[in-house]
Design a protein around this motif. Sequence first.
Motif, PDB file in Angstrom:
ATOM      1  N   UNK A  87       1.542   4.585  -1.604  1.00 41.73           N
ATOM      2  CA  UNK A  87       1.185   5.720  -0.686  1.00 41.73           C
ATOM      3  C   UNK A  87       3.014   5.801  -0.723  1.00 41.73           C
ATOM      4  N   UNK A  88       3.720   7.067  -0.187  1.00 40.37           N
ATOM      5  CA  UNK A  88       4.589   7.530  -0.462  1.00 40.37           C
ATOM      6  C   UNK A  88       5.649   9.037   0.508  1.00 40.37           C
ATOM      7  N   UNK A  91       2.005   7.957  -4.981  1.00 39.35           N
ATOM      8  CA  UNK A  91       2.183   9.617  -4.793  1.00 39.35           C
ATOM      9  C   UNK A  91       2.422   9.670  -3.120  1.00 39.35           C
ATOM     10  N   UNK A  92       3.308  11.317  -3.611  1.00 35.70           N
ATOM     11  CA  UNK A  92       3.923  11.906  -2.263  1.00 35.70           C
ATOM     12  C   UNK A  92       3.083  12.082  -1.369  1.00 35.70           C
ATOM     13  N   UNK A 116       1.019  -0.963  -0.164  1.00 35.90           N
ATOM     14  CA  UNK A 116       0.577  -0.328  -0.358  1.00 35.90           C
ATOM     15  C   UNK A 116       0.926   1.452   0.174  1.00 35.90           C
ATOM     16  N   UNK A 117       1.494   1.067   0.760  1.00 38.77           N
ATOM     17  CA  UNK A 117       2.790   2.217   1.415  1.00 38.77           C
ATOM     18  C   UNK A 117       3.767   2.005   1.465  1.00 38.77           C
ATOM     19  N   UNK A 118       4.579   3.094   2.009  1.00 36.59           N
ATOM     20  CA  UNK A 118       5.185   2.992   3.037  1.00 36.59           C
ATOM     21  C   UNK A 118       6.438   4.396   3.747  1.00 36.59           C
ATOM     22  N   UNK A 119       7.727   4.097   4.127  1.00 33.64           N
ATOM     23  CA  UNK A 119       8.632   5.535   4.583  1.00 33.64           C
ATOM     24  C   UNK A 119       9.672   4.943   3.639  1.00 33.64           C
ATOM     25  N   UNK A 120      10.036   5.079   2.844  1.00 31.81           N
ATOM     26  CA  UNK A 120      11.350   5.454   1.887  1.00 31.81           C
ATOM     27  C   UNK A 120      11.932   6.389   2.094  1.00 31.81           C
ATOM     28  N   UNK A 121      13.091   6.026   2.419  1.00 31.36           N
ATOM     29  CA  UNK A 121      14.193   6.451   3.348  1.00 31.36           C
ATOM     30  C   UNK A 121      15.523   7.049   2.677  1.00 31.36           C
ATOM     31  N   UNK A 122      16.048   7.759   2.937  1.00 37.21           N
ATOM     32  CA  UNK A 122      17.205   8.728   2.149  1.00 37.21           C
ATOM     33  C   UNK A 122      17.751   8.562   3.159  1.00 37.21           C
ATOM     34  N   UNK A 123      18.631   7.857   2.313  1.00 36.20           N
ATOM     35  CA  UNK A 123      20.674   7.179   3.239  1.00 36.20           C
ATOM     36  C   UNK A 123      21.473   7.646   2.708  1.00 36.20           C
TER      37      UNK A 123
END
Length: 352
Positions: free
Chosen positions: A128-129, A110-111, A46-53
Amino acid sequence: MQKVFDGHNDILLRLHMAPERRSEIFLTGEGKGHLDLPRMQAGGFAGGMFAIYVPSPYDDEGDDAVAGFRAPPYDMPLPELIHAPEAIGPAMHQAGLFHWMVRASGGAFRHCLTVKDIRAAVDAGAIAGVLHMEGAEAIGADLDALHLFHAVGMRSLGPVWSRPTIFGHGVPFRFPADPDTGPGLTPAGEALVRECNSLRIMLDLSHLNAAGFRDVMRVSDAPLVATHSNAHAICHSTRNLTDWQLDAIAESDGMVGLNFAVGFLRPDGLEDPNFDWDVMMRHLDHLISRLGENRVGFGSDFDGAMMPAGIADVEGLPRLVQACLDHQFGAELVEKLAFSNWMRVLEKTWGK
């Protein structure tokens, strides 16, 4: 199919490391890694947390980098601190890649800035991002960059990856060991926590050591959340949460997302994906026993860790859901684990 909201993934790092192949990696799928748009859609993601690393400049991506995980006990040295002027470029590039994913997907990704946004995306059949940052290296002590990343849509932040930052200290990768491994938040770290509270940015305590965890407990007025961590009682890794930490999260009405990384699941700490569903169910049982049924979810670490053979990649999520049902959790609890518990804590943290 049960929709799954996921607490953590690292596809932005994959795109950052090969930007010339970003369309193949994300839009059409390259048959590698754990995530791409077609497999997300097929797996009920469904979506989730998209990490900057921000990777360390000298990170070794070869076999030696994970050799310790293959032969417990281990105690792996941490990379050195990266200062904001070095980190801001890679971090902004990954934020840009996140927004490219939104544009390039034609509405399929989508953001999302609010729980209402997430629910609307899911209802429309889109992914869902939520933009997240794992380790605050790109943010200086003046916190100006925190406001910059907030302005481009970041709504979740972990003050540290395991590598130290100017804000605090992460846990080294050790097994067997507990997360009480060093000093807590710096004065800049306490200021970061307060400003995240003010901006309603969710604080992620995954990777933070025990002293830093206690400092966040003391300073923060938000629910305590660990997006991708497991039960130390089952697997004695520094990356896992002890019972006193779980009890503190429960007291704050926070949340823990079960990490799928095999080395943080297996009681022997071995980097081997071949094990039964019982291992993951033992972690879930323990987390639920300490946190309650409303404060546990999933935080896969897709594209950032080795996955159990039973899951393999995002298309394995329905198999995990079925394993939970077979474990007699019941459909209502499984829906909470997969989706609703994340919506509850995000709404409580973000206020909308």
